[in-house]
Design an enzyme around this catalytic site. Sequence first.
Site, PDB file in Angstrom:
ATOM      1  N   SER A 583      37.626  44.875  55.319  1.00 49.27           N
ATOM      2  CA  SER A 583      37.087  44.497  56.619  1.00 49.27           C
ATOM      3  C   SER A 583      35.617  44.934  56.700  1.00 49.27           C
ATOM      4  O   SER A 583      34.813  44.500  55.870  1.00 49.27           O
ATOM      5  CB  SER A 583      37.946  45.100  57.739  1.00 49.27           C
ATOM      6  OG  SER A 583      37.665  44.468  58.968  1.00 49.27           O
ATOM      7  N   ASP A 669      43.538  34.778  57.506  1.00 48.54           N
ATOM      8  CA  ASP A 669      42.695  35.751  58.201  1.00 48.54           C
ATOM      9  C   ASP A 669      41.686  34.981  59.046  1.00 48.54           C
ATOM     10  O   ASP A 669      40.714  34.434  58.527  1.00 48.54           O
ATOM     11  CB  ASP A 669      41.970  36.640  57.184  1.00 48.54           C
ATOM     12  CG  ASP A 669      41.133  37.723  57.847  1.00 48.54           C
ATOM     13  OD1 ASP A 669      41.032  37.738  59.088  1.00 48.54           O
ATOM     14  OD2 ASP A 669      40.580  38.563  57.112  1.00 48.54           O
ATOM     15  N   HIS A 701      44.697  39.280  57.758  1.00 48.53           N
ATOM     16  CA  HIS A 701      43.728  40.347  57.484  1.00 48.53           C
ATOM     17  C   HIS A 701      44.370  41.472  56.684  1.00 48.53           C
ATOM     18  O   HIS A 701      43.681  42.308  56.121  1.00 48.53           O
ATOM     19  CB  HIS A 701      43.193  40.871  58.826  1.00 48.53           C
ATOM     20  CG  HIS A 701      41.866  41.563  58.737  1.00 48.53           C
ATOM     21  ND1 HIS A 701      40.738  40.957  58.229  1.00 48.53           N
ATOM     22  CD2 HIS A 701      41.479  42.810  59.098  1.00 48.53           C
ATOM     23  CE1 HIS A 701      39.721  41.794  58.293  1.00 48.53           C
ATOM     24  NE2 HIS A 701      40.135  42.929  58.798  1.00 48.53           N
TER      25      HIS A 701
END
Length: 725
Positions: A583, A669, A701
């Site tokens: 991320s 995602d 994600h």
Amino acid sequence: MNKTNLLLAVALFFALPASSQTETEVIGKNNVKLTSKLMTPEALWAMGRIGSYQASPDGKQIVYQVGYYSVKQNKSHQILYVMDADGKNQRKLTTSAKSEVSPTWIQNGNRIAFLSGGQVWSMLPDGTDRRQLTNDSEGIDDYKFSPDGKHVILIKQIPFHESIKKNPDDLPKATGRLVTDLNYRHWDEYVESIPHPFVADVTPDGIKNAVDIMEGEPYECPVKPFGGIEQLDWSADSKYIAYTSRKKSGVDYAISTDTDIYLYNIGTRETKNLCKPAGYVEPKIDPTKTMKTQAVNSTENLKNNPGYDQNPKFSPDGKYLAWTSMARNGYESDRQRLCIYNLESGEKKYVTESFDSNVDDYCWSDTKDALIYFIGVWHATENLYSINWKGEIKQLTDNWADFGSLQMMNNGKQILAERHCYTAPADLYVITPKKAKKGASAAEVKMITQENEHILSQLDKPKIQQRWAQTTDGKQLLYWIILPPNFDETKKYPTLLFCEGGPQSPVSQFWSYRWNFMIMASQGYVVVAPNRRGLPGFGQEWLEEISGDWTGQCMKDYLSAIDDAAENLPYVDKDRMGAVGASFGGFSVYYLAGHHEKRFKCFISHDGAFNLESMYTDTEEAWFSNWEYDDAFWNKDQTENAKRTYENSPHKFVDKWDTPILCIHGEKDYRINYNQGMGAFNAARLRGIPAELLIFPDENHWVLKPQNGILWQRTFFNWLDRWLK
């Protein structure tokens, strides 16, 4: 460890013989026999994962949920257990192949309710006399019974066509979606239904007469993507429901974090907003700019709670309602305070102002010594605190661990919680607050489950250390050091810089089934995990220095930590260092790839942002990019922060890339779209740099499926071993 040894390091003998497994057989606790004393991916996925739990009304028993995974079947099975409150006399309640989840005590502890197959059921505490209470054609997502047992909240999905129009009835096989506004997809799904709370009667014949308490409102409750039943609560007299909702849609939803707490009267069916005054009109918002300087976050408008308010809980005496509250709109990482609302006078009081970090969870106390117990992160651990009406905070635990999901046990003297750390997944604990001799509060902490002891007892553990380093601007940065099992201080080890995501989530004592420090150390790596600028637990000023400056001091902090380790820890091999992260941590890796000055020999980026201009319009929650970047990339009057952000996007420094990189991404995602990972991989290969792309068509994600999880771990360590060993 080479690839062959990694695959053979553990032999797992599951409760189900491989030769006879079928899709209908029960996945249960694995009887694991390890051939290695080091953690491996297979051992990690053999562990049971504790879910929801609740103490009985008399505090004598606890019902709880555990998830088990079969790599062969590539699925999980959720099982319910009950035990005495001291952890003894554990009994399994679930005996079928169907998962059973969300257990709660009802009828004064005489029965246990739970969800199975999308319906609410109940059973006796010994697992017998099972009765189906609902028969809903659409299914039930979650539920909460009223204290008097006469009503129940049911969370159900309702059709939603505000942003994606319903296809014509005569085209039932059409797969196209006509999108007319934002908020058309969220996290990992296209938004064609939303959750609504219904209140229903509990009768001898089951649950009947469900009424939508938000009927006709095109808004969510609970709030997606992570909200659950904790976003609603019953009053002590069972007459009111407090709930959380962001009553916005389309562009207004996508740019806002403004959720409010509402009070619903089940008798009159009237609803009152407890955060906003009657007739409130929101100031006009420019959807292409940060809300930091807009009127919605003016000093005057902050009185109207424009930020993120959620998770209401009524006090035991019914006089007050508490909830967690962020001040500003558009800022998901604002300090999460504890607000207490006087239901008679309407007065709001923020009682945790002296705690310069977040209140992550809380429960009301039943004693006079404390008003509320809460957990919050400080200096990289998530510990337990108490607070009274005066705002006086006392720390009750001081563990190198993270506590979570607090519940007051109904004897009023103890707290039920889960706890985990870098070397142990979550187990249940009972915490008994006590007074120390000098007036300082303390607590007795007792472990009552040992869900994975049969695996952990066979494994050698890493050593955990803390170290403080000086930053380039003269401040002190705390970083964790995770040393391999059987560590030899005379040897040099390959070392990983861990880059945290968020960008404002803590590097505390978390346990992850992917970014797991124990398994990294067990594969022979030293892990350096810095609490860089932008992380909570070091004061709000430290936290907020990252917004608008993603590539400034926080990147310098990463390098300060790894340089301190390389220069001062003799076992760190400065010629064999890698950087890994997901991320925002993945973004950090992409940025460092163009700015690391030969420090690292390889990189791994999972679900990282690569091109920030593309990211601005790709992501589904526009408020995030607005707050972090300040401006849309097309605005001609950009702030200096915005200009710096776009000018320092990682994709603009690919010409400086010179180091092997592994890119990982999930195609579902929608927070950071998979084109970001593909773009980074393609750029690396066009530059002639060794690179690999691990793409998951069915993951978001995170990586959630067992076989994908094993593939993730094997690919991760094969890549590191290739370049660092």
